[in-house]
Design a protein around this motif. Structure first.
Motif, short mmCIF file in Angstrom:
data_model
loop_
_atom_site.label_atom_id
_atom_site.label_comp_id
_atom_site.label_asym_id
_atom_site.label_seq_id
_atom_site.Cartn_x
_atom_site.Cartn_y
_atom_site.Cartn_z
N VAL A 8 34.50 42.39 38.83
CA VAL A 8 33.47 43.27 38.27
C VAL A 8 34.00 43.92 37.00
O VAL A 8 33.33 43.94 35.95
CB VAL A 8 33.05 44.35 39.28
N VAL A 9 35.23 44.43 37.07
CA VAL A 9 35.83 45.08 35.91
C VAL A 9 36.09 44.04 34.81
O VAL A 9 35.97 44.34 33.61
CB VAL A 9 37.12 45.81 36.30
N ALA A 10 36.43 42.82 35.20
CA ALA A 10 36.70 41.77 34.21
C ALA A 10 35.44 41.43 33.41
O ALA A 10 35.49 41.30 32.19
CB ALA A 10 37.23 40.52 34.91
N TYR A 11 34.31 41.29 34.10
CA TYR A 11 33.07 41.00 33.38
C TYR A 11 32.62 42.19 32.55
O TYR A 11 31.98 42.03 31.50
CB TYR A 11 31.98 40.55 34.34
N SER A 12 32.97 43.38 33.00
CA SER A 12 32.73 44.57 32.18
C SER A 12 33.52 44.48 30.89
O SER A 12 33.02 44.82 29.80
CB SER A 12 33.13 45.82 32.96
#
Length: 681
Positions: A316-320
């Motif tokens: 989730v943080v990576a796609y953010s």
């Protein structure tokens, strides 16, 4: 009077982390685990302190641009190691060293039981050295060295657990995708060297107007456009822009500390930094700027959509990160280079905070990364909870938080841009505000609020314990206790220290960085052709006024709508997301397969590459080179030798006959014209 920057002091900035990396890497067994983290943390601490001192001197007006070492001279082309320290460089030095210092401290707790402890510290310290060499360079040669060095070390870090198949696949994927971008990057550098005749930034920028008049040979394209697009293709790989973004989500297979170091503050922002540094060249090509706008807008919006369906907390943080890199790229395309770099800085703090907070949650959850198995962690992990909330508020652009000032400035800048691609980019970044708020608080609510799903874990964890060895099941000494707990102080202290700039840095620095003279000699903008920054300055009346004005603007209410929607969907009526997913199953399938780009790369591009490789192997190497050039020439020599053997009988009478026939033939050849002349009379 401006302070003078010392060359020796500047040399210490990259060399201190390098010394720590060498000591931990080559003498790790001798100095032990504690020795490894002491020397590397000390090296990065020295680098950070000096960087802060340099920043203070740069604010006072000091500058540095000189050759440190001359490697070789080829005609008029000089290959050197040199430093350029101005506002842009000084800011990057502080950001890189501060985030790296936090990651080093955090790693002491996160990797405490890992058998590769010393090796990991050596890698992250070496990575810091590589990134510092990149941002401090004053020439394209050193820039390329740092560019490739961070790529190499990221390969080592992503595949740190080299016995884990998914990690090996991820680091190879990152390496190959980055090579695609780097191919374009080195072509761009090659064009500059060919037509400008120099590797120096200053000399190349000075010749920019001359390059802008040239046409690329054999085409109708302008040379400066081709050069800038080639350079930006390098940035697309390093800064994970569509379609070269596919490596970054998979790189989460590496340990969490490197996610914060590589994918928040350093490696992925190298492309953004490079384009900002090359602003004197990019300002000469509206075509290149439009291309950058389109790519950035696609990345900002469509990578955000993928964050909505992720269940792994780190992904989730990576796609953010992908989405926010798209925002920075849009700012570059709008000629708001200082805004892009400003967002780079604010994003580095709050995204490093979110990655490290995710790692803290993973520790507390005993290495279960599935957010569906969490919930209610707020009372068990209070420090991780509050710092995660602050990071999330900064990410979605909450007024007075750091992310608000940079993100809102990007939206305003692209709105003020007069380029043809600007309307599409504006729509994308505005829509992305809602998407960002939704997926960010979806993760926040599922992790820290609601039902405590960790007590029965309804879903299988997407990842095993982070070390592939069975012995790591009891990681951190509490593998059999399934109650979450707050992380040790070496883990939560960096969270607190990162939370402070995540809240305050935007408010404190927006004036001088965007509308003051901080970047005056670092970034060049043609205000006549690209008036976005001038219009932003005209409407800026202070940080507080900007935040208060936002209360009535569309982006703020879209962010509020995203948070409220996430709360309703996942806290109040959790059946709604499932119903929507069933109703929109084709779209969900598309998102789950990441727009089928991985499938396309593996089954079309990779298959085509294999066919091409096989053709070159069988046809080129086997048939042409081995069959004709090598074996064929050998067979030709053998055939000639065979024919020669036919006349080499060893009999004297045969040789005499051949000699007579030869003499007769020569005489006939010489006398034939005369005989023909007599016959014609």
């Amino acid at each position: 009077m401006a302070a003078q920057l010392s060359q020796n002091l500047l040399l210490a900035v990259p060399l201190a982390p390098l010394a720590g990396a060498v000591l931990a890497g080559f003498f790790g067994k001798a100095i032990g685990r504690s020795g490894a983290h002491v020397v590397t943390i000390l090296g990065v601490l020295i680098s950070f302190v000096i960087s802060a001192m340099v920043l203070n001197d740069v604010i006072a007006g000091a500058r540095f641009n000189a050759t440190i070492y001359e490697w070789m001279v080829l005609g008029d082309l000089k290959m050197e190691i040199g430093f350029l320290v101005d506002g842009l460089t000084a800011m990057m030095m502080v950001v890189v060293t501060f985030v790296s210092l936090m990651v080093h401290i955090y790693t002491v707790g996160y990797m405490a039981d890992d058998p590769g402890y010393q090796r990991f510290f050596s890698y992250i310290s070496l990575f810091t050295f590589s990134m510092l060499m990149l941002v401090m360079s004053n020439n394209f040669l050193q820039l390329f060295f740092g560019w490739e060095a961070v790529g190499l070390v990221s390969y080592l870090l992503i595949g740190f657990w080299y016995k884990k198949p998914t990690a090996i696949f991820a680091n190879m994927k990152a390496f190959l995708v980055n090579r695609v971008g780097d191919f374009g990057f080195i072509l761009g550098i090659g064009l500059i060297v060919t037509y400008a005749g120099t590797l120096s930034y200053a000399e190349a920028f000075a010749k920019g107007p001359e390059l802008a008049k040239l046409v690329f040979p054999g085409t109708e394209w302008m040379l400066i456009t081709v050069t800038c697009i080639c350079l930006f293709i390098g940035a697309m790989g390093k800064s994970a822009q569509f379609p070269l973004h596919v490596w970054l989500p998979d790189s989460m297979e590496g340990p969490t500390p490197i996610s914060a170091l590589i994918h928040a503050a350093t490696m992925v922002t190298a492309g953004i930094f490079m384009v900002a540094r090359m602003s004197p060249l990019f300002e000469l090509s509206d075509t290149a700027l439009n291309f950058i706008l389109i790519i950035g807008a696609i990345t900002a919006l469509f990578m955000g959509f993928l964050g909505i369906i992720q269940t792994d907390i780190k992904r989730v943080v990576a796609y953010s990160t992908l989405s926010q890199l798209g925002y920075m790229t849009v700012a570059l395309g709008a000629s708001a280079y200082s805004v892009a770099v400003f967002h780079l800085m604010t994003h580095a703090f709050f995204k490093a905070l979110l990655f490290l907070a995710a790692g803290s949650v993973i520790i507390g959850m005993h290495h279960d990364q599935d957010i569906r198995n969490m919930g209610g962690l707020r009372k068990y992990m209070p420090i991780t909870w509050i710092t995660s909330l602050l990071g999330s508020l900064a990410l979605i652009g909450t007024p007075f938080f750091s992310g608000f000032y940079s993100k809102d400035s990007i939206i305003e800048a692209v709105h003020a841009s007069h380029l043809p691609a600007a309307p599409w980019a504006y729509w994308a970044v505005v829509a992305g505000v809602f998407v960002t708020a939704f997926y960010s608080f979806r993760m926040y609510f599922l992790v820290f609020h609601g039902k405590e799903n960790f007590r029965h874990k309804p879903f299988p964890g997407e990842h095993d314990a982070h070390d592939p060895h069975d012995a790591h099941a009891d990681d951190h000494g509490h593998g059999h206790d399934h109650t979450p707990h707050e992380s040790p102080w070496v883990v939560w202290l960096p969270l607190v220290l990162l939370a402070i700039p995540s809240v305050l840095i935007g408010y404190l620095t927006i004036g001088p960085m965007l509308h003051g003279g901080f970047f005056k000699d670092s970034i060049l903008v043609d205000a006549t052709l690209h008036p976005a920054m001038a219009e932003l300055a005209e409407h800026f009346h202070g940080a507080a006024a900007m935040a208060l004005h936002s209360l009535g603007t569309l982006p703020l209410w879209l962010a509020v709508a995203g948070v409220v929607t996430a709360y309703v969907f996942y806290m109040v009526v959790p059946a709604v997301p499932s119903a929507i997913a069933r109703a929109l199953s084709p779209i969900v399938t598309l998102l789950e397969n990441k727009y089928y780009l991985d499938w396309f790369n593996e089954h079309v591009l990779a298959a085509g590459a294999r066919l091409l490789g096989r053709g070159l192997w069988k046809g080129g190497d086997g048939f042409l080179i081995d069959g004709i050039l090598i074996n064929g020439s050998a067979r030709l020599v053998g055939m000639m030798a065979g024919l020669t053997r036919l006349v080499q009988t060893g009999h004297v009478y045969w040789y005499a006959l051949v000699m007579l026939l030869g003499v007769f033939g020569l005489l006939t050849w010489q006398l034939w014209p005369a005989l023909a002349g007599l016959a014609g009379r």
